[in-house]
Design an enzyme around this catalytic site. Structure first.
Site, short mmCIF file in Angstrom:
data_model
loop_
_atom_site.label_atom_id
_atom_site.label_comp_id
_atom_site.label_asym_id
_atom_site.label_seq_id
_atom_site.Cartn_x
_atom_site.Cartn_y
_atom_site.Cartn_z
N HIS A 188 0.32 -0.85 0.12
CA HIS A 188 0.08 0.17 0.18
C HIS A 188 0.48 1.49 -0.07
O HIS A 188 0.44 2.38 -0.42
CB HIS A 188 -1.09 0.30 1.24
CG HIS A 188 -2.07 -0.77 0.81
ND1 HIS A 188 -3.41 0.30 1.21
CD2 HIS A 188 -2.49 -2.08 0.55
CE1 HIS A 188 -4.12 -0.99 1.30
NE2 HIS A 188 -3.89 -1.99 0.44
N ASP A 207 -4.83 6.54 3.04
CA ASP A 207 -5.08 5.34 1.73
C ASP A 207 -7.06 5.23 2.63
O ASP A 207 -7.05 5.40 4.31
CB ASP A 207 -4.32 4.23 2.73
CG ASP A 207 -4.93 3.36 2.46
OD1 ASP A 207 -5.10 2.06 2.27
OD2 ASP A 207 -3.04 2.15 1.81
N SER A 241 0.24 -5.77 -9.55
CA SER A 241 0.64 -7.09 -10.24
C SER A 241 -0.12 -7.24 -11.48
O SER A 241 0.37 -7.06 -12.54
CB SER A 241 1.00 -8.82 -9.12
OG SER A 241 1.64 -8.47 -7.87
N1 UDP Z 1 7.40 -7.41 -6.57
C1 UDP Z 1 8.58 -6.90 -7.08
N2 UDP Z 1 9.26 -8.39 -7.30
C2 UDP Z 1 9.13 -9.27 -6.29
C3 UDP Z 1 8.52 -9.54 -5.79
C4 UDP Z 1 7.41 -8.52 -5.58
O1 UDP Z 1 9.01 -5.84 -7.77
O2 UDP Z 1 10.53 -10.38 -6.69
C5 UDP Z 1 6.70 -6.10 -6.53
C6 UDP Z 1 5.31 -5.74 -7.06
O3 UDP Z 1 5.79 -5.47 -8.65
C7 UDP Z 1 4.43 -5.22 -6.74
C8 UDP Z 1 4.02 -5.62 -5.58
O4 UDP Z 1 6.43 -6.29 -5.20
O5 UDP Z 1 4.64 -4.58 -7.43
C9 UDP Z 1 3.35 -6.51 -5.33
O6 UDP Z 1 2.61 -5.78 -5.11
P1 UDP Z 1 0.89 -6.92 -5.14
O7 UDP Z 1 -0.30 -5.73 -4.14
O8 UDP Z 1 0.88 -7.43 -6.35
O9 UDP Z 1 0.80 -7.65 -4.14
P2 UDP Z 1 1.25 -8.06 -2.50
O10 UDP Z 1 2.97 -7.91 -2.31
O11 UDP Z 1 0.74 -6.55 -1.71
O12 UDP Z 1 0.11 -9.15 -2.15
#
Ligand code: UDP
Length: 444
Positions: A16, A113, A347
């Site tokens: 977030h 937020d 993602s």
């Molecule tokens: N991310 C990244 N590299 C990784 C794993 C995650 O850059 O190896 C980034 C991804 O690009 C995204 C964020 O971490 O911007 C993950 O956010 P998302 O909302 O998809 O999932 P969450 O982590 O909140 O479950």
């Protein structure tokens, strides 16, 4: 004219944070007459800061995370969310006092937020406009306005029953509903109660800001939300160049992708929070090994131990496993042909923007809504068979999307979505106007 002082309130956890800072950077550049006081916790501010080249009208302030001294957090990942929310408006007020004392400027607006609903009370007390930033999957917003109907339907219907009553989202099913919504009575926590109050809280916002593309949301959904909110504004979620960390590809993913052929690689990542069960991770490894496709897998260091014996050695010629990948750039690389994802909001944005079809394995929260939108609304991917990663299910999906003629429709739709995004970010598109409207609200 009086200088404006915008208080920015973060939900100080995980993914977030970056999108909120991203929005604030863009606003700070567009409204240099405004000061932005970004209020997070010490821990969350440390993730975002220090970051060179931030506009100097953004300052950071830390408030309590609500974790009592000496308390050790348990296994439950929502414990820290509840502890933070429990600190209530008083804690936010303390951060605002710090910001006002330092800037010597009275507060003129609050951007928060949407999950930190207690910031609305603070805005009321200060008599300033409250703007809520929506970071989950955009369409999941609708669910909070139909809570009673959803609960009633979920209690009385099979998992595959569609939620026909959701405007523009009639393909959503009982099984896609975020489980938190059904938590009532003893199961309810402050976090779930806060989320479930959003249908009543958000209409009080001067504007709800979506971190997404209006052109990709079903028009009936947008129309319905517009009828319920004072204003719904879409801002382009692309990261400002000031956000990207310089050393994010220490694993060499991009140069490895350069050596692969076009649209051949399966990229696998389940975000920063989810830890898929061991048997599913093993199934992913087995499917990737048997498939013969080149693959790039971002897998948390702590989970690497579950990989089958010898997997890394046997697949080293065509596979790469890293503990962190520069995901947005990976997805934008021409070699990537499919994304195996948990459907986290960020993602999904990154995959859609790059036109990469998705194989979805949603786990919790808004991820089920995301998966359904991907499969049934955008038709640019599919939900894994049985919603669980198995070797045969994943092999089937990988083959369909990467190779088979049958998957062409999905591949073509994904490219069409990318084109829609490219059009949506043009300076003459609606998003640019929405952004200007937001700038006007905070600067007036
Ligand atoms: N991310 C990244 N590299 C990784 C794993 C995650 O850059 O190896 C980034 C991804 O690009 C995204 C964020 O971490 O911007 C993950 O956010 P998302 O909302 O998809 O999932 P969450 O982590 O909140 O479950």
């Amino acid at each position: 004219m009086e200088n404006k002082h915008v208080i920015v309130i973060a939900f100080p956890f995980g993914s977030h944070l970056m999108p909120l800072l991203n929005l604030v950077i863009k606003l700070a550049q567009a409204a240099p007459n405004c000061s932005f006081s970004f209020i997070g916790t010490q821990k969350s501010n440390a993730i975002l800061f220090p970051r060179p080249h931030l506009p100097n009208n953004i300052k950071f302030y830390a408030i309590s995370d609500g974790i009592p001294e000496g308390h050790v957090l348990g296994e439950n990942p929502t414990e820290k969310l509840n502890l933070f929310l429990q600190t209530g408006p008083e804690n936010l007020q303390k951060g605002i006092e710090l910001a006002v004392a330092e800037t010597k400027q009275r507060v003129t607006c609050i951007i928060a937020d949407a999950f930190v609903t207690s910031s609305l009370l603070v805005a009321h007390t200060l008599n300033v406009p409250w703007i809520a930033f929506w970071l989950p999957i955009s369409c999941s917003l609708s669910f909070y306005f139909y809570l009673d109907l959803i609960r009633h339907t979920c209690a009385n219907s099979a998992a595959n029953t569609t939620l026909e009553f959701l405007p523009g989202l009639s393909k959503m099913r009982v099984e896609d509903v975020p489980r938190d919504m059904l938590d009532v009575g003893e199961k309810e926590t402050l976090f779930t109660r806060t989320l479930n109050s959003l249908g009543e809280v958000l209409p009080q916002a001067k504007a709800v800001v979506m971190n997404f593309f209006e052109e990709l949301d079903p028009p009936l959904f947008v129309q319905d939300m517009r009828s319920k909110l004072q204003a719904l504004l879409y801002v382009v979620p692309f990261p400002s160049p000031l956000l990207s960390p310089p050393d994010s590809d220490s694993g060499g993913c991009l140069s490895w992708l350069d050596k692969q052929s076009s649209k051949s690689v399966a990229y696998v990542c389940f975000g920063t929070v989810v830890a898929p069960p061991v048997h599913e991770l093993v199934a992913v490894a087995e499917a990737l090994e048997e498939s013969g496709f080149p693959f790039l897998w971002s897998l948390k260091e702590a989970l690497m131990g579950v990989l089958p014996n010898g997997f890394l050695e046997r697949t080293s010629k065509r596979g790469k496993v890293v503990s962190w990948a520069p995901q947005a750039q990976v997805l934008a690389h021409d070699s990537v042909g499919v994304f195996v994802t948990h459907c986290g909001a960020n993602s999904v944005i990154e995959s859609v923007s790059s036109g990469v079809p998705m194989i979805c394995r949603p786990f919790f929260g808004d991820q089920g809504v995301g998966a359904r939108v991907i499969e049934d609304v955008w038709e640019m991917g599919l939900v894994i068979e049985g919603k669980v990663l198995t070797k045969s299910g994943l092999l089937k999906s990988l083959n369909l999307i990467l190779v088979q003629e049958e998957g062409k429709k999905i591949r073509d739709k994904a490219l069409k979505m990318k084109k829609t995004v490219q059009d949506a970010v043009r300076p003459e598109a609606q998003a640019a106007q929405d952004f200007n409207t937001l700038v006007k609200i905070i600067s007036n």
